[in-house]
Motif scaffolding. Structure first.
Motif: not given
Length: 271
Positions: A112-121, A155-164, A166-169, A173-178
């Motif tokens: 998702r993008r923030d109010a300034q059009g930036r993706t957030v991770w 706190e990674v997942v909870a911060v991701g949910e509250r601030f829109g 994407a959690p990684f590594d 979560v989707f963006w992680s080791h496979r």
């Protein structure tokens, strides 16, 4: 052949992924974008009809404008940007020409993008390898203005949910080791960026990140430099900025210099 107001897909492809890459602006209509909802790597979408309202917000020395076929929309927006004092070119052949020859990023995979059009991770604090490599990939090939939040691991997942964000590594979560792949591998594949240079870099990152240094002889150097940076910087964002240069260098080696060797001092001639 492109005119002096156009840039070819091949030339643009050589610039993407480097620190001096132009800002890429996609001005396809919603109808044209729906036909192929992918993006030239690193591009942002803007409404061609609103160019007068957003032209002054472009913080870049050079811009490449992309429309469906490289005709009226991209040339009109590029001309408007030049009027605003920005060096701007149209992508010859538009997105159709690009998609036939270059990698394209599925929009659905972006965060998702923030109010300034930036993706957030968001990821774990105190990064070493994967958590610097992935932001480098995102900044160079996905979103040059991406925001990265480094927080305590629990706190990674909870911060991701509250601030829109994407959690990684991090686990589960989707963006992680496979399997044997690290998160950098996954991003290269999922974002449709599997070029020879990036796949070579991905192997080096995987080898360093998973302690399998036998996979790539360059991995020991990346590991040493990464651990050194982590000792040099206590601020994660400062470390990320320093790491950008490190991965810029590894990428350019993977792309342009794998056959080059250091040849000094020269071998001594036999007496």
């Amino acid at each position: 052949m492109p005119s002096f107001l156009e840039i070819s897909p091949d030339k643009l492809n050589r610039l993407i992924g480097t620190p001096g890459a132009p800002r890429i602006i996609d001005v396809r209509t919603d109808e044209d974008f729906a036909l192929d909802p992918r993006l030239v790597p690193g591009s942002i979408r803007r409404d061609h009809a609103e160019v007068a309202s957003w032209a002054d917000s472009i913080d870049a020395d050079a811009v490449v404008v992309v429309c469906h076929r490289g005709a009226k929309l991209s040339h009109g927006v590029a001309a408007y940007l030049r009027h605003a004092g920005i060096e701007a070119e149209s992508l010859a052949g538009g997105f159709e020409a690009w998609a036939a020859a270059g990698p394209a990023v599925p929009e659905a995979k972006l965060s998702r993008r923030d109010a300034q059009g930036r993706t957030v991770w968001v990821t774990r604090a105190r990064p070493k390898i994967d958590r610097i490599a992935c932001p480098w990939l995102i900044r160079r090939f996905i979103d040059p203005n991406a925001v990265f939040l480094f927080v305590p691991a629990p706190e990674v997942v909870a911060v991701g949910e509250r601030f829109g964000a994407a959690p990684f590594d991090i686990e589960d979560v989707f963006w992680s080791h496979r399997g044997e792949l690290c998160t950098f591998d996954v991003m290269v594949e999922e974002f449709g960026l599997a070029s020879e240079p990036l796949l070579r870099l991905a192997q080096i990152v995987r080898a360093a990140d998973t302690a399998r240094l036998d996979l790539a002889p360059e991995a020991s150097g990346l590991l040493a430099a990464s651990l050194g940076l982590s000792r040099m910087y206590s601020d994660d964002l400062e470390q990320l900025e320093a790491g950008m240069l490190l991965y810029d260098a590894f990428f350019r080696w993977c792309r342009d210099a794998t056959e080059e060797t250091h040849n000094w001092p020269a071998p001594k001639k036999r007496a």
